[in-house]
Design a protein around this motif. Structure first.
Motif, PDB file in Angstrom:
ATOM      1  N   LEU A 152      -5.534   7.725   7.042  1.00 46.64           N
ATOM      2  CA  LEU A 152      -4.580   7.618   6.199  1.00 46.64           C
ATOM      3  C   LEU A 152      -3.484   6.686   6.582  1.00 46.64           C
ATOM      4  CD1 LEU A 152      -3.415   8.659   3.630  1.00 46.64           C
ATOM      5  CD2 LEU A 152      -2.182  10.608   5.109  1.00 46.64           C
ATOM      6  N   ALA A 153      -3.448   6.595   8.206  1.00 46.09           N
ATOM      7  CA  ALA A 153      -2.479   5.241   8.462  1.00 46.09           C
ATOM      8  C   ALA A 153      -3.187   3.970   8.319  1.00 46.09           C
ATOM      9  CB  ALA A 153      -2.112   5.731  10.060  1.00 46.09           C
ATOM     10  N   ILE A 154      -4.180   4.007   8.526  1.00 45.49           N
ATOM     11  CA  ILE A 154      -4.969   2.676   8.276  1.00 45.49           C
ATOM     12  C   ILE A 154      -4.997   2.240   6.999  1.00 45.49           C
ATOM     13  CG2 ILE A 154      -7.197   1.644   8.492  1.00 45.49           C
ATOM     14  CD1 ILE A 154      -7.538   2.988  11.133  1.00 45.49           C
ATOM     15  N   ALA A 155      -5.267   3.207   6.010  1.00 50.61           N
ATOM     16  CA  ALA A 155      -5.022   2.966   4.544  1.00 50.61           C
ATOM     17  C   ALA A 155      -3.791   2.705   4.116  1.00 50.61           C
ATOM     18  CB  ALA A 155      -5.739   4.168   3.779  1.00 50.61           C
ATOM     19  N   ILE A 156      -2.592   3.065   4.471  1.00 52.03           N
ATOM     20  CA  ILE A 156      -1.209   2.953   4.244  1.00 52.03           C
ATOM     21  C   ILE A 156      -1.092   1.497   4.763  1.00 52.03           C
ATOM     22  CG2 ILE A 156       1.229   3.409   4.643  1.00 52.03           C
ATOM     23  CD1 ILE A 156       0.165   6.465   4.439  1.00 52.03           C
TER      24      ILE A 156
END
Length: 184
Positions: A152-156
């Motif tokens: 999720l952090a990478i996607a954001i």
């Protein structure tokens, strides 16, 4: 659980044999005595079959040790049954009854205790394996949540980078167009 089921089956068969021996001592009808003897011999065969199954399933060193002790008790119990039957066959009913109570009964109790000890060991091992599995599931859940959070952090971060890489040139073009419109 299969081991515990089979060991419980052994216990039931030992008790069936004990009842058969008692009945042989109590009965006076030769046909009924013979039927009890046949039932005991059939039970003996079943115990041999189930004991082989248990032997094939038991892996833990402590359980193997307990199984070896059980085999020793089983051999003594078989010898005791044979002695009891031989006394009955020799028309020594009183001696056979005395032996059944004072000699064979303690052997049977030791045999049943050994079977019970293996059952308890298997229960403990089963409970420990269950606790270990639950711990593994918790670790897996943590790992999954960590992976989801990281993804999720990478996607954001990737999304913000893409949005900025698109909007920055557009903003520059808008500023340039406003500058041209403003007479620059």
């Amino acid at each position: 659980m299969a081991i515990m089921d089979d060991v419980n089956e052994l216990r039931l068969e030992v008790n069936l044999q004990a009842r058969g021996l008692r009945n042989m001592a109590l009965l006076s009808n030769a046909e009924q005595v013979q039927a009890e003897r046949a039932r005991i011999m059939k039970s003996r065969e079943k115990i041999t079959e189930v004991a082989k199954r248990v032997d094939g399933m038991v892996r833990a060193p402590k359980a193997r040790e307990l199984l070896k002790a059980i085999e020793g008790h089983r051999a003594k119990y078989r010898e005791g049954i044979d002695r009891f039957i031989a006394q009955l066959d020799a028309s020594q009913k009183e001696q056979a009854i005395d032996y059944l109570i004072s000699g064979l009964r303690p052997v049977q109790a030791a045999y049943l205790d050994a079977l019970h000890e293996l059952i308890e060991f298997q229960k403990d091992a089963s409970q420990n394996a269950g606790k270990e599995a639950i711990g593994d599931v918790h670790n897996l859940q943590f790992t999954v949540w960590l992976a989801v959070g990281t993804a999720l952090a990478i996607a954001i971060g990737l999304g913000l980078w893409i949005v900025r890489s698109i909007t920055r040139p557009i903003n520059e073009a808008v500023e340039m167009a406003q500058g041209v419109a403003g007479g620059d």
